[in-house]
Write a protein that holds these residues in place. Structure first.
Motif, PDB file in Angstrom:
ATOM      1  N   ARG A 135     -20.425 -41.603  22.756  1.00  0.00           N
ATOM      2  CA  ARG A 135     -21.432 -41.297  23.786  1.00  0.00           C
ATOM      3  C   ARG A 135     -21.436 -39.816  24.113  1.00  0.00           C
ATOM      4  O   ARG A 135     -22.482 -39.207  24.292  1.00  0.00           O
ATOM      5  N   GLN A 136     -20.251 -39.229  24.189  1.00  0.00           N
ATOM      6  CA  GLN A 136     -20.155 -37.830  24.604  1.00  0.00           C
ATOM      7  C   GLN A 136     -20.692 -36.872  23.548  1.00  0.00           C
ATOM      8  O   GLN A 136     -21.367 -35.902  23.887  1.00  0.00           O
ATOM      9  N   GLU A 154     -21.055 -43.533  35.227  1.00  0.00           N
ATOM     10  CA  GLU A 154     -20.441 -42.807  34.116  1.00  0.00           C
ATOM     11  C   GLU A 154     -21.189 -43.076  32.816  1.00  0.00           C
ATOM     12  O   GLU A 154     -21.468 -42.153  32.051  1.00  0.00           O
ATOM     13  N   ASP A 155     -21.508 -44.333  32.560  1.00  0.00           N
ATOM     14  CA  ASP A 155     -22.269 -44.661  31.355  1.00  0.00           C
ATOM     15  C   ASP A 155     -23.634 -43.989  31.376  1.00  0.00           C
ATOM     16  O   ASP A 155     -24.074 -43.398  30.383  1.00  0.00           O
ATOM     17  N   HIS A 188     -22.592 -37.809  20.912  1.00  0.00           N
ATOM     18  CA  HIS A 188     -23.842 -38.341  20.363  1.00  0.00           C
ATOM     19  C   HIS A 188     -23.759 -38.638  18.860  1.00  0.00           C
ATOM     20  O   HIS A 188     -24.564 -38.139  18.069  1.00  0.00           O
ATOM     21  N   TRP A 247     -23.412 -40.180  30.539  1.00  0.00           N
ATOM     22  CA  TRP A 247     -23.312 -39.807  29.116  1.00  0.00           C
ATOM     23  C   TRP A 247     -24.649 -39.974  28.402  1.00  0.00           C
ATOM     24  O   TRP A 247     -24.963 -39.208  27.489  1.00  0.00           O
ATOM     25  N   ARG A 248     -25.441 -40.953  28.817  1.00  0.00           N
ATOM     26  CA  ARG A 248     -26.749 -41.153  28.171  1.00  0.00           C
ATOM     27  C   ARG A 248     -27.745 -40.056  28.532  1.00  0.00           C
ATOM     28  O   ARG A 248     -28.761 -39.907  27.861  1.00  0.00           O
ATOM     29  N   ALA A 286     -16.469 -44.070  23.974  1.00  0.00           N
ATOM     30  CA  ALA A 286     -16.616 -42.978  24.938  1.00  0.00           C
ATOM     31  C   ALA A 286     -16.864 -41.656  24.213  1.00  0.00           C
ATOM     32  O   ALA A 286     -17.714 -40.859  24.623  1.00  0.00           O
ATOM     33  N   THR A 311     -26.962 -36.703  28.825  1.00  0.00           N
ATOM     34  CA  THR A 311     -26.442 -35.380  28.484  1.00  0.00           C
ATOM     35  C   THR A 311     -26.695 -35.077  27.021  1.00  0.00           C
ATOM     36  O   THR A 311     -26.879 -35.977  26.211  1.00  0.00           O
ATOM     37  N   HIS A 324     -20.618 -30.461  31.778  1.00  0.00           N
ATOM     38  CA  HIS A 324     -19.465 -30.929  31.003  1.00  0.00           C
ATOM     39  C   HIS A 324     -18.305 -31.202  31.955  1.00  0.00           C
ATOM     40  O   HIS A 324     -17.981 -30.358  32.795  1.00  0.00           O
TER      41      HIS A 324
END
Length: 140
Positions: free
Chosen positions: A22-23, A53-54, A25, A57-58, A19, A60, A118
């Protein structure tokens, strides 16, 4: 905030390696290395992340302490994500990620960056009313 500091903050908040990766990068292995350096145990939890949710994150990208949306915008300029159960604003998804509940009313950034998605920066109408009651500001 630099990437290392962001990773450390999310680790101490209890987020998992993937997590966090992903956030901010980065590779999840880098997060694991920092976790080991800090002596923070790896907590394995069953995943509760949803597709939205997944996908959030992809789509952002960090800009300082903010997240910009790299995905679709609707005709009024609101960041959106289409899922199998319909169209959702990125703000509402971010709110659910942060607070674990459905937002009340309109969700928008509470920071000074326009269109920031965010999870720590978004507010729903209920939060704005509470802030207004505490600080005497006008709730919009």
């Amino acid at each position: 905030m630099n990437i290392r500091a962001a990773i450390e903050e999310l680790l101490t908040a209890g987020y998992g390696n993937k997590a966090i990766a992903r956030q901010v990068h980065v590779r999840h292995q880098r997060v694991a290395e920092i976790r080991a350096e800090l002596g923070i145990p790896n907590v394995v939890r069953p995943t509760t992340a949803t597709y939205s949710e997944d996908a959030f994150w992809r789509r952002t990208q960090p800009v300082g302490d903010h997240l910009t949306w790299t995905g679709h915008f609707n005709s009024t300029g609101v960041p959106c994500l289409r899922t199998t159960d319909g169209m959702h604003t990125a703000y509402r998804i971010a709110f659910r990620i942060r607070w674990g509940r459905e937002p009340v009313g309109t969700v928008r950034p509470g920071c000074d960056m326009e269109r920031c998605v965010h999870p720590r920066h978004v507010e729903d109408a209920q939060m704005r009313r509470q802030y207004a009651a505490i600080f005497g500001e006008v709730a919009a």
